[in-house]
Write an enzyme that holds these catalytic residues in place. Structure first.
Site, PDB file in Angstrom:
ATOM      1  N   HIS A 182      15.752  98.129 -46.638  1.00  0.00           N
ATOM      2  CA  HIS A 182      14.301  97.531 -46.264  1.00  0.00           C
ATOM      3  C   HIS A 182      13.972  96.596 -47.239  1.00  0.00           C
ATOM      4  CE1 HIS A 182      13.738 101.585 -44.115  1.00  0.00           C
ATOM      5  NE2 HIS A 182      13.668 100.709 -43.175  1.00  0.00           N
ATOM      6  N   LYS A 188      10.436 108.223 -32.040  1.00  0.00           N
ATOM      7  CA  LYS A 188      11.025 108.941 -33.283  1.00  0.00           C
ATOM      8  C   LYS A 188      10.066 110.300 -33.574  1.00  0.00           C
ATOM      9  CE  LYS A 188      13.204 105.533 -36.075  1.00  0.00           C
ATOM     10  NZ  LYS A 188      13.177 104.697 -37.262  1.00  0.00           N
ATOM     11  N   ARG A 197      21.238  95.995 -38.540  1.00  0.00           N
ATOM     12  CA  ARG A 197      22.688  96.569 -39.097  1.00  0.00           C
ATOM     13  C   ARG A 197      23.573  96.273 -37.851  1.00  0.00           C
ATOM     14  NH1 ARG A 197      19.621 101.995 -40.383  1.00  0.00           N
ATOM     15  NH2 ARG A 197      19.084 101.590 -38.270  1.00  0.00           N
ATOM     16  N   SER A 232      16.832 105.465 -43.251  1.00  0.00           N
ATOM     17  CA  SER A 232      15.873 106.445 -43.776  1.00  0.00           C
ATOM     18  C   SER A 232      16.315 108.020 -43.501  1.00  0.00           C
ATOM     19  CB  SER A 232      14.434 106.278 -43.151  1.00  0.00           C
ATOM     20  OG  SER A 232      14.033 104.930 -43.608  1.00  0.00           O
TER      21      SER A 232
END
Ligand code: PNS
Length: 170
Positions: free
Chosen positions: A18, A42, A92, A130
């Site tokens: 990040h 999430k 990514r 994360s």
């Protein structure tokens, strides 16, 4: 005209991946707002929004044109309100693409006034997330290669406390 970019994310917690994206965005735009947002897909976050804000503030203290805010609502409403010209996201490997593509197109329909700009994640952060950091910390592993050094202790203590509460419960 000052060109404002919003860099949204869960940042639960902020990682070196990040920080790399935020740093590179700060070189492209006049002002970058790191926006702690809720990803409704999430499960509940491990860190409170205030904790996440404190960690990002510490990790970005050296970047003059970066500020942090917390969002409780739709990203596009915020982007419109602050008159940002871009939503910056890190991309990514292929796994991110479909989801990010869907969000970018949806946000464009909801508000056409800002572009989603994807910055390719640096090679060394390609695998980083994360949730991987949390898994390692949960089992007392070394997370120092993955998170900003200045907030390492903050993350470790907080996640160890969480594990303590879990162990007490069972
Ligand atoms: O770090 P994440 O979890 O990939 O970030 C996703 C996030 C938080 C940026 C996204 O879920 C979001 O924008 N949430 C705010 C609510 C919203 O606008 N949702 C619609 C997105 S199309």
């Amino acid at each position: 005209m000052r060109r404002i970019a919003v860099c949204p994310g869960s940042f639960d917690p902020v990682t070196l991946g990040h920080l790399d994206i935020i740093t590179r965005a700060s070189m492209l735009f006049d002002k970058v707002i790191v926006l702690i947002s809720t990803n409704a897909t999430k499960k509940e976050a491990s860190f409170t929004a205030t904790e996440r804000m404190l960690m990002i503030a510490e990790a970005t203290a050296h970047l003059d044109n970066v500020v942090i805010d917390i969002l409780d609502g739709l990203l596009v409403d915020y982007v419109k309100r602050v008159q940002a010209v871009a939503i910056v996201k890190g991309l990514r490997a292929v796994s991110d693409f479909e989801y990010e593509f869907q969000m970018a197109l949806t946000n464009k329909v909801l508000y056409a006034g800002a572009e989603t700009v994807f910055l390719t994640t640096s090679q060394e952060n390609m695998y980083l997330s994360s949730s991987v950091v949390k898994q390692i910390a949960y089992f007392n592993g070394d997370i120092s290669p993955f998170v900003p050094a200045c907030i390492l202790e903050m993350i470790q203590q907080r996640l160890m406390k969480e594990r303590g509460a879990f162990d007490d419960e069972y």
